[in-house]
Motif scaffolding. Structure first.
Motif, PDB file in Angstrom:
ATOM      1  N   SER A   1      41.455  65.189  74.664  1.00 31.42           N
ATOM      2  CA  SER A   1      40.413  64.688  75.562  1.00 31.42           C
ATOM      3  C   SER A   1      39.051  65.144  75.079  1.00 31.42           C
ATOM      4  O   SER A   1      38.923  66.131  74.334  1.00 31.42           O
ATOM      5  N   ASP A   2      38.025  64.432  75.532  1.00 30.12           N
ATOM      6  CA  ASP A   2      36.659  64.790  75.168  1.00 30.12           C
ATOM      7  C   ASP A   2      36.295  66.163  75.713  1.00 30.12           C
ATOM      8  O   ASP A   2      35.614  66.949  75.050  1.00 30.12           O
ATOM      9  N   ALA A   3      36.719  66.444  76.956  1.00 34.81           N
ATOM     10  CA  ALA A   3      36.385  67.722  77.587  1.00 34.81           C
ATOM     11  C   ALA A   3      36.947  68.893  76.783  1.00 34.81           C
ATOM     12  O   ALA A   3      36.262  69.900  76.552  1.00 34.81           O
ATOM     13  N   GLU A   4      38.193  68.761  76.334  1.00 35.09           N
ATOM     14  CA  GLU A   4      38.806  69.827  75.532  1.00 35.09           C
ATOM     15  C   GLU A   4      38.070  70.001  74.211  1.00 35.09           C
ATOM     16  O   GLU A   4      37.853  71.123  73.747  1.00 35.09           O
ATOM     17  N   ALA A   5      37.684  68.877  73.611  1.00 34.55           N
ATOM     18  CA  ALA A   5      36.972  68.944  72.337  1.00 34.55           C
ATOM     19  C   ALA A   5      35.622  69.645  72.507  1.00 34.55           C
ATOM     20  O   ALA A   5      35.223  70.462  71.674  1.00 34.55           O
ATOM     21  N   GLU A   6      34.921  69.340  73.589  1.00 30.06           N
ATOM     22  CA  GLU A   6      33.635  69.991  73.830  1.00 30.06           C
ATOM     23  C   GLU A   6      33.815  71.491  74.033  1.00 30.06           C
ATOM     24  O   GLU A   6      32.998  72.296  73.571  1.00 30.06           O
ATOM     25  N   GLU A   7      34.885  71.868  74.721  1.00 34.66           N
ATOM     26  CA  GLU A   7      35.149  73.295  74.933  1.00 34.66           C
ATOM     27  C   GLU A   7      35.435  73.992  73.601  1.00 34.66           C
ATOM     28  O   GLU A   7      35.013  75.137  73.377  1.00 34.66           O
ATOM     29  N   VAL A   8      36.156  73.311  72.729  1.00 32.35           N
ATOM     30  CA  VAL A   8      36.452  73.870  71.407  1.00 32.35           C
ATOM     31  C   VAL A   8      35.161  74.091  70.617  1.00 32.35           C
ATOM     32  O   VAL A   8      34.954  75.144  70.005  1.00 32.35           O
ATOM     33  N   VAL A   9      34.279  73.089  70.638  1.00 31.20           N
ATOM     34  CA  VAL A   9      33.020  73.206  69.911  1.00 31.20           C
ATOM     35  C   VAL A   9      32.181  74.345  70.477  1.00 31.20           C
ATOM     36  O   VAL A   9      31.583  75.129  69.738  1.00 31.20           O
ATOM     37  N   GLN A  10      32.163  74.458  71.789  1.00 33.56           N
ATOM     38  CA  GLN A  10      31.415  75.554  72.409  1.00 33.56           C
ATOM     39  C   GLN A  10      31.988  76.905  71.998  1.00 33.56           C
ATOM     40  O   GLN A  10      31.237  77.842  71.684  1.00 33.56           O
ATOM     41  N   ASP A  11      33.312  76.995  72.006  1.00 34.99           N
ATOM     42  CA  ASP A  11      33.958  78.239  71.561  1.00 34.99           C
ATOM     43  C   ASP A  11      33.567  78.571  70.125  1.00 34.99           C
ATOM     44  O   ASP A  11      33.315  79.736  69.783  1.00 34.99           O
ATOM     45  N   ALA A  12      33.531  77.525  69.290  1.00 33.64           N
ATOM     46  CA  ALA A  12      33.203  77.734  67.874  1.00 33.64           C
ATOM     47  C   ALA A  12      31.771  78.231  67.713  1.00 33.64           C
ATOM     48  O   ALA A  12      31.498  79.150  66.930  1.00 33.64           O
ATOM     49  N   TYR A  13      30.850  77.625  68.442  1.00 33.29           N
ATOM     50  CA  TYR A  13      29.456  78.075  68.370  1.00 33.29           C
ATOM     51  C   TYR A  13      29.328  79.532  68.807  1.00 33.29           C
ATOM     52  O   TYR A  13      28.642  80.327  68.164  1.00 33.29           O
ATOM     53  N   LEU A  14      29.970  79.866  69.925  1.00 33.23           N
ATOM     54  CA  LEU A  14      29.881  81.232  70.422  1.00 33.23           C
ATOM     55  C   LEU A  14      30.456  82.223  69.411  1.00 33.23           C
ATOM     56  O   LEU A  14      29.887  83.288  69.165  1.00 33.23           O
ATOM     57  N   ALA A  15      31.608  81.862  68.830  1.00 36.43           N
ATOM     58  CA  ALA A  15      32.234  82.741  67.846  1.00 36.43           C
ATOM     59  C   ALA A  15      31.349  82.905  66.611  1.00 36.43           C
ATOM     60  O   ALA A  15      31.194  84.008  66.076  1.00 36.43           O
ATOM     61  N   ALA A  16      30.753  81.803  66.170  1.00 38.21           N
ATOM     62  CA  ALA A  16      29.940  81.858  64.954  1.00 38.21           C
ATOM     63  C   ALA A  16      28.652  82.650  65.161  1.00 38.21           C
ATOM     64  O   ALA A  16      28.320  83.532  64.367  1.00 38.21           O
ATOM     65  N   PHE A  17      27.944  82.326  66.235  1.00 37.62           N
ATOM     66  CA  PHE A  17      26.633  82.946  66.421  1.00 37.62           C
ATOM     67  C   PHE A  17      26.706  84.387  66.915  1.00 37.62           C
ATOM     68  O   PHE A  17      25.720  85.122  66.817  1.00 37.62           O
ATOM     69  N   THR A  18      27.860  84.793  67.440  1.00 41.88           N
ATOM     70  CA  THR A  18      28.007  86.201  67.830  1.00 41.88           C
ATOM     71  C   THR A  18      28.630  87.033  66.710  1.00 41.88           C
ATOM     72  O   THR A  18      28.739  88.254  66.837  1.00 41.88           O
ATOM     73  N   HIS A  19      29.045  86.369  65.636  1.00 34.00           N
ATOM     74  CA  HIS A  19      29.627  87.090  64.504  1.00 34.00           C
ATOM     75  C   HIS A  19      29.001  86.620  63.195  1.00 34.00           C
ATOM     76  O   HIS A  19      29.695  86.452  62.185  1.00 34.00           O
ATOM     77  N   LEU A  20      27.690  86.411  63.213  1.00 31.50           N
ATOM     78  CA  LEU A  20      27.015  85.977  61.988  1.00 31.50           C
ATOM     79  C   LEU A  20      27.107  87.014  60.880  1.00 31.50           C
ATOM     80  O   LEU A  20      26.971  86.678  59.707  1.00 31.50           O
ATOM     81  N   ASP A  21      27.342  88.280  61.261  1.00 32.64           N
ATOM     82  CA  ASP A  21      27.491  89.302  60.230  1.00 32.64           C
ATOM     83  C   ASP A  21      28.751  89.074  59.402  1.00 32.64           C
ATOM     84  O   ASP A  21      28.881  89.593  58.296  1.00 32.64           O
ATOM     85  N   GLY A  22      29.676  88.270  59.933  1.00 30.66           N
ATOM     86  CA  GLY A  22      30.885  87.958  59.190  1.00 30.66           C
ATOM     87  C   GLY A  22      30.716  86.799  58.233  1.00 30.66           C
ATOM     88  O   GLY A  22      31.620  86.496  57.443  1.00 30.66           O
ATOM     89  N   PHE A  23      29.572  86.131  58.289  1.00 31.43           N
ATOM     90  CA  PHE A  23      29.290  85.022  57.379  1.00 31.43           C
ATOM     91  C   PHE A  23      28.687  85.575  56.097  1.00 31.43           C
ATOM     92  O   PHE A  23      27.550  86.039  56.076  1.00 31.43           O
ATOM     93  N   ARG A  24      29.455  85.542  55.020  1.00 31.36           N
ATOM     94  CA  ARG A  24      29.042  86.154  53.756  1.00 31.36           C
ATOM     95  C   ARG A  24      28.327  85.186  52.820  1.00 31.36           C
ATOM     96  O   ARG A  24      28.028  85.538  51.684  1.00 31.36           O
TER      97      ARG A  24
END
Length: 239
Positions: free
Chosen positions: A54-77
């Motif tokens: 569903s679209d709602a689930e996909a949006e939640e996944v994208v939001q989760d991904a953004y939160l994970a990425a921007f709160t762990h930018l130190d892990g981006f090498r």
């Protein structure tokens, strides 16, 4: 003579490279984060929608991904592009949600009904113009989106990554950790299935395209009759 410091143009973020935006995001620059999200929204949503139902689930996944990425930018090498890195995070977030959903279903022993009318919306949505041409485009898009939604997740994901997000087959193979040949095969199978699904849906329904009925039909009839009467091709007594 003193000079005032020049302020950064409001649209400056739009001109920055991805690397520059990431560097600014590391410093918690809100404008940089917003610009990265703006650039990546379409790509990540389509990837998530390729896996979720569903679209709602996909949006939640994208939001989760953004939160994970921007709160762990130190892990981006920076060994790869940021867009590639967050694509993999999105795939991982989707996989985690799917795994949790399966575990919950097994625990509850309840299988949710399928969603026959699930649609793939190209995110973000665009406003529809109240015209016949716009209506035709909406109907065509709805037909294609519904057909894409019927594809198995593995085929749907590759199709959306390539056709909707514009990723090359090599990039898809890299992001999904799949052999290039597998990606090519899945894309080919997705196209064949879509062709069959769309053909089945419109089979026997060609009489519905290019409609010319209702008021349009009445206006045409009135105009033709009036012209024929002027040319005395009709008996005026039939009025």
């Amino acid at each position: 003579m003193s000079t005032k410091p020049q302020s950064k143009p409001a649209c400056a973020e739009h001109q920055l490279s991805e690397a520059a935006l990431v560097a600014a995001a590391r410093l918690r620059d809100e404008a940089a984060v917003r610009e990265l999200i703006r650039r990546l929204n379409g790509r990540l949503f389509r990837i998530a929608r390729g896996l979720m139902t569903s679209d709602a689930e996909a949006e939640e996944v994208v939001q989760d991904a953004y939160l994970a990425a921007f709160t762990h930018l130190d892990g981006f090498r920076e060994e790869a592009r940021f867009s590639t890195w967050i694509t993999r995070i999105t795939l991982n977030c989707a996989a985690m949600r799917l795994r949790k959903a399966r575990e919950q279903q097994e625990y509850d022993t309840i299988k949710d009904p399928a969603l026959p009318n699930a649609e793939v919306v190209l995110f973000p949505g665009t406003e529809a113009e109240p015209t016949e041409a716009a209506l035709g485009r909406m109907q065509t898009r709805a037909l294609i989106e519904a057909a894409v939604a019927e594809l198995p997740p593995d085929l749907r994901l590759v199709f959306l990554m390539h056709e909707a997000s514009g990723l090359s087959l090599r990039d898809i193979a890299r992001d999904l950790s799949l052999p290039l040949g597998t990606v090519k095969t899945r894309l080919m199978r997705a196209r064949h299935r879509l062709r069959r699904i769309i053909t089945d849906r419109i089979h026997g329904g060609f009489e519905t395209i290019f409609p010319f009925a209702g008021s349009r039909c009445a206006v045409m009839a009135d105009a033709v009759v009036a012209l024929l009467k002027e040319r005395q091709e009709l008996i005026r007594g039939s009025d």
